[in-house]
Design an enzyme around this catalytic site. Sequence first.
Site, PDB file in Angstrom:
ATOM      1  N   ARG A   8      -7.496   5.337  -9.070  1.00  0.00           N
ATOM      2  CA  ARG A   8      -7.924   6.419  -8.162  1.00  0.00           C
ATOM      3  C   ARG A   8      -6.846   7.505  -8.110  1.00  0.00           C
ATOM      4  O   ARG A   8      -7.125   8.680  -7.940  1.00  0.00           O
ATOM      5  CB  ARG A   8      -8.207   5.856  -6.765  1.00  0.00           C
ATOM      6  CG  ARG A   8      -9.302   4.793  -6.765  1.00  0.00           C
ATOM      7  CD  ARG A   8      -9.447   4.125  -5.416  1.00  0.00           C
ATOM      8  NE  ARG A   8      -8.212   3.448  -5.006  1.00  0.00           N
ATOM      9  CZ  ARG A   8      -8.023   2.922  -3.803  1.00  0.00           C
ATOM     10  NH1 ARG A   8      -8.966   3.004  -2.884  1.00  0.00           N
ATOM     11  NH2 ARG A   8      -6.899   2.309  -3.496  1.00  0.00           N
ATOM     12  N   SER A  52     -10.893  -1.452   6.865  1.00  0.00           N
ATOM     13  CA  SER A  52     -12.133  -0.734   7.236  1.00  0.00           C
ATOM     14  C   SER A  52     -13.374  -1.468   6.733  1.00  0.00           C
ATOM     15  O   SER A  52     -14.379  -1.584   7.459  1.00  0.00           O
ATOM     16  CB  SER A  52     -12.108   0.702   6.708  1.00  0.00           C
ATOM     17  OG  SER A  52     -11.809   0.725   5.332  1.00  0.00           O
ATOM     18  N   HIS A 100      -3.240   1.830   7.178  1.00  0.00           N
ATOM     19  CA  HIS A 100      -4.437   1.907   6.329  1.00  0.00           C
ATOM     20  C   HIS A 100      -4.687   3.371   5.978  1.00  0.00           C
ATOM     21  O   HIS A 100      -3.939   3.969   5.225  1.00  0.00           O
ATOM     22  CB  HIS A 100      -5.600   1.238   7.075  1.00  0.00           C
ATOM     23  CG  HIS A 100      -6.834   1.006   6.260  1.00  0.00           C
ATOM     24  ND1 HIS A 100      -6.864   1.076   4.903  1.00  0.00           N
ATOM     25  CD2 HIS A 100      -8.108   0.705   6.634  1.00  0.00           C
ATOM     26  CE1 HIS A 100      -8.077   0.826   4.459  1.00  0.00           C
ATOM     27  NE2 HIS A 100      -8.859   0.608   5.498  1.00  0.00           N
ATOM     28  N   ASP A 130      -3.007   7.053  -2.379  1.00  0.00           N
ATOM     29  CA  ASP A 130      -2.497   8.021  -1.409  1.00  0.00           C
ATOM     30  C   ASP A 130      -1.375   8.895  -1.967  1.00  0.00           C
ATOM     31  O   ASP A 130      -0.989   9.885  -1.341  1.00  0.00           O
ATOM     32  CB  ASP A 130      -1.997   7.294  -0.159  1.00  0.00           C
ATOM     33  CG  ASP A 130      -3.154   6.671   0.605  1.00  0.00           C
ATOM     34  OD1 ASP A 130      -4.240   7.273   0.591  1.00  0.00           O
ATOM     35  OD2 ASP A 130      -2.976   5.603   1.197  1.00  0.00           O
ATOM     36  N   HIS A 144       1.292  -1.654  -3.668  1.00  0.00           N
ATOM     37  CA  HIS A 144      -0.057  -2.052  -3.251  1.00  0.00           C
ATOM     38  C   HIS A 144      -0.103  -3.549  -3.030  1.00  0.00           C
ATOM     39  O   HIS A 144       0.595  -4.302  -3.716  1.00  0.00           O
ATOM     40  CB  HIS A 144      -1.100  -1.650  -4.303  1.00  0.00           C
ATOM     41  CG  HIS A 144      -2.477  -1.598  -3.751  1.00  0.00           C
ATOM     42  ND1 HIS A 144      -3.303  -2.691  -3.715  1.00  0.00           N
ATOM     43  CD2 HIS A 144      -3.165  -0.579  -3.163  1.00  0.00           C
ATOM     44  CE1 HIS A 144      -4.452  -2.351  -3.152  1.00  0.00           C
ATOM     45  NE2 HIS A 144      -4.394  -1.069  -2.802  1.00  0.00           N
TER      46      HIS A 144
HETATM   47  N1  HAX Z   1       8.872   1.696  -1.015  1.00  0.00           N
HETATM   48  C1  HAX Z   1       9.862   0.867  -0.629  1.00  0.00           C
HETATM   49  N2  HAX Z   1       9.712  -0.471  -0.488  1.00  0.00           N
HETATM   50  C2  HAX Z   1       8.524  -0.975  -0.808  1.00  0.00           C
HETATM   51  C3  HAX Z   1       7.459  -0.171  -1.257  1.00  0.00           C
HETATM   52  C4  HAX Z   1       7.671   1.222  -1.337  1.00  0.00           C
HETATM   53  N3  HAX Z   1       6.711   2.061  -1.705  1.00  0.00           N
HETATM   54  N4  HAX Z   1       6.391  -0.970  -1.473  1.00  0.00           N
HETATM   55  C5  HAX Z   1       6.775  -2.230  -1.180  1.00  0.00           C
HETATM   56  N5  HAX Z   1       8.066  -2.221  -0.763  1.00  0.00           N
HETATM   57  C6  HAX Z   1       8.832  -3.352  -0.261  1.00  0.00           C
HETATM   58  C7  HAX Z   1       8.139  -3.894   0.976  1.00  0.00           C
HETATM   59  O1  HAX Z   1       8.457  -3.123   2.128  1.00  0.00           O
HETATM   60  C8  HAX Z   1       8.640  -5.304   1.031  1.00  0.00           C
HETATM   61  O2  HAX Z   1       9.945  -5.262   1.557  1.00  0.00           O
HETATM   62  P1  HAX Z   1      10.488  -6.439   2.527  1.00  0.00           P
HETATM   63  O3  HAX Z   1      10.484  -7.655   1.662  1.00  0.00           O
HETATM   64  O4  HAX Z   1      11.849  -5.959   2.906  1.00  0.00           O
HETATM   65  O5  HAX Z   1       9.520  -6.514   3.670  1.00  0.00           O
HETATM   66  C9  HAX Z   1       8.741  -5.662  -0.445  1.00  0.00           C
HETATM   67  O6  HAX Z   1       8.790  -4.427  -1.158  1.00  0.00           O
HETATM   68  C10 HAX Z   1       7.557  -6.479  -0.947  1.00  0.00           C
HETATM   69  O7  HAX Z   1       6.358  -5.796  -0.612  1.00  0.00           O
HETATM   70  P2  HAX Z   1       5.042  -5.962  -1.512  1.00  0.00           P
HETATM   71  O8  HAX Z   1       4.621  -7.392  -1.457  1.00  0.00           O
HETATM   72  O9  HAX Z   1       5.260  -5.377  -2.847  1.00  0.00           O
HETATM   73  O10 HAX Z   1       3.996  -5.020  -0.774  1.00  0.00           O
HETATM   74  P3  HAX Z   1       3.034  -5.410   0.448  1.00  0.00           P
HETATM   75  O11 HAX Z   1       1.814  -6.028  -0.117  1.00  0.00           O
HETATM   76  O12 HAX Z   1       3.755  -6.131   1.504  1.00  0.00           O
HETATM   77  O13 HAX Z   1       2.689  -3.959   1.024  1.00  0.00           O
HETATM   78  C11 HAX Z   1       2.171  -1.640   0.883  1.00  0.00           C
HETATM   79  C12 HAX Z   1       1.889  -3.052   0.319  1.00  0.00           C
HETATM   80  C13 HAX Z   1       1.194  -0.666   0.259  1.00  0.00           C
HETATM   81  C14 HAX Z   1       1.986  -1.633   2.420  1.00  0.00           C
HETATM   82  C15 HAX Z   1       3.631  -1.273   0.507  1.00  0.00           C
HETATM   83  O14 HAX Z   1       3.747  -1.210  -0.887  1.00  0.00           O
HETATM   84  C16 HAX Z   1       4.085   0.030   1.149  1.00  0.00           C
HETATM   85  O15 HAX Z   1       4.566   0.030   2.265  1.00  0.00           O
HETATM   86  N6  HAX Z   1       3.929   1.188   0.429  1.00  0.00           N
HETATM   87  C17 HAX Z   1       4.243   2.485   0.955  1.00  0.00           C
HETATM   88  C18 HAX Z   1       3.185   2.950   1.950  1.00  0.00           C
HETATM   89  C19 HAX Z   1       1.865   3.246   1.271  1.00  0.00           C
HETATM   90  O16 HAX Z   1       1.828   3.837   0.191  1.00  0.00           O
HETATM   91  N7  HAX Z   1       0.740   2.861   1.883  1.00  0.00           N
HETATM   92  C20 HAX Z   1      -0.585   3.166   1.338  1.00  0.00           C
HETATM   93  C21 HAX Z   1      -1.286   1.936   0.816  1.00  0.00           C
HETATM   94  C22 HAX Z   1      -2.619   2.276   0.168  1.00  0.00           C
HETATM   95  C23 HAX Z   1      -3.765   1.962   1.059  1.00  0.00           C
HETATM   96  O17 HAX Z   1      -4.195   0.831   1.171  1.00  0.00           O
HETATM   97  N8  HAX Z   1      -4.263   2.972   1.758  1.00  0.00           N
HETATM   98  O18 HAX Z   1      -5.327   2.795   2.589  1.00  0.00           O
END
Ligand code: HAX
Length: 440
Positions: free
Chosen positions: A327, A242, A272, A373, A318
């Site tokens: 937060r 955003s 997001h 979140d 994250h």
């Molecule tokens: N549960 C299970 N697996 C997770 C995880 C979680 N909460 N967080 C990371 N992982 C996994 C990833 O899916 C990834 O798996 P693969 O190698 O199989 O693809 C691995 O761990 C490495 O990921 P990472 O490098 O630690 O995390 P990324 O930077 O790729 O992604 C995310 C960050 C926030 C998208 C990720 O942690 C996630 O999907 N979390 C759950 C969804 C979530 O909470 N989203 C809100 C984010 C906050 C935000 O920005 N809001 O606007």
Amino acid sequence: MILHDKIEAQLPAWRDRIKSLSKEHAEVVVDHVTVGQIVGGMRDIKSLLTDVSFVDPAEGIRFRGMSIPELLKALPKGRGNKMPLVGGLYYLLMIGEVPSRDQAMEVEAEWAKRAAVPDYVYKMLKSMPKETHPMTLFSQAVLALQNNSAFAHMYHEGMKKDHYWEPALEDSLDLTAKLPVIAAFIYRMKYFGETKKPKYNPKFDYGANFARMLKVDDKKGYAELARLYFILHSDHESGNVSAHTMHLVGSALSDPFLSFSASLNGLAGPLHGLANQECLGWLLEVHKQFGGVPTRDELYKFAWETLNGGKVIPGYGHAVLRVPDPRFTAQLDFAKKRFPDDDLVRLADMVFDVVPTVLKEQGKAKNPAPNVDAISGTLQYYYGVREFDFYTVLFGIGRALGVTANYVWARALGMPIERPKSLTTKMLEDAVAKAAQTPA
Ligand code: HAX
């Protein structure tokens, strides 16, 4: 207007600093870019400039150098309130100094003056199909306001570049003033079938007005949450979708309304801003499955089932942070002080205890700690705002504060149009082959 005068006073020094960097030190190397970063969503490439906020992986967000606990303590509060005035946070983001209570109240008064939304915007919202997503309505309403943009108007009249930031500030104040009114109208219209125009009352601050216009039961309690929520969601550096969208579109000199509507469209994406509704959904699922708060063992097993089902545990992990998101902590503290016995709060607290262990055992997530979140929906739910698809609209109101502050400064410092360079897959493969031939 106080924000105008303060920015004007700071501008010569800032312009000198930017000029010196771009003229005298342009060749200094700050970072190098890898193939993995190019293929992987430009992750972590240091390529954006902002002084409004900075995310430290080991510490979380700092707004103008202040951590969340520091700013919640330092920013002025309205009488009888525990949470700071949102007007004070806007002043801090724009000016970089903690305002006095009077200065924060001046920003609040500006918002009250500018809160009226033109009739045609309401008409447009009313004419949309009922099932339209609230984020679509929200973004449309912002776009509809564009024909009143001071920036667009003055640009077409032939304004000098040095003055761009002034109508940008005018538009930013107009926009941020009207957002809670539009959001409240969408809320009452979409979920309660009401089409009366919300009234912004100058006797109350931003948070209290939002609570009143939303017509929640506990207006005083919700006003406190609204203040906290908007402050926490305001800014998170410039690289998130955003914030970056606002900056990118603004760099084409599209006005704040055009730019923020685009920013909202990015926020509406499931990766997001939409993530918060999924987190609450997961907590409710646990609650339903166990008929209340489970035991630690039950929760531990449920978390593993989620992972074994190939799903992520929402609210955890994250891209940048490597510690619990401050937060998250601020919102959990808020809930534990006010309604510690609420089932979902107890559950969120237990998840905070159990899930990081599970994620560490799984060993994939780089950060097993909660993000913002993991709790934000729980608090909204407690106060009766239970329409999940509205949560991203709330995020949008908060996010506007940070991205408009960035927009004003980008224009003030004459930041150019963004234009990174693309490569083809073959070029990357050639780079890989060349690197393999080069002795280490
Ligand atoms: N549960 C299970 N697996 C997770 C995880 C979680 N909460 N967080 C990371 N992982 C996994 C990833 O899916 C990834 O798996 P693969 O190698 O199989 O693809 C691995 O761990 C490495 O990921 P990472 O490098 O630690 O995390 P990324 O930077 O790729 O992604 C995310 C960050 C926030 C998208 C990720 O942690 C996630 O999907 N979390 C759950 C969804 C979530 O909470 N989203 C809100 C984010 C906050 C935000 O920005 N809001 O606007």
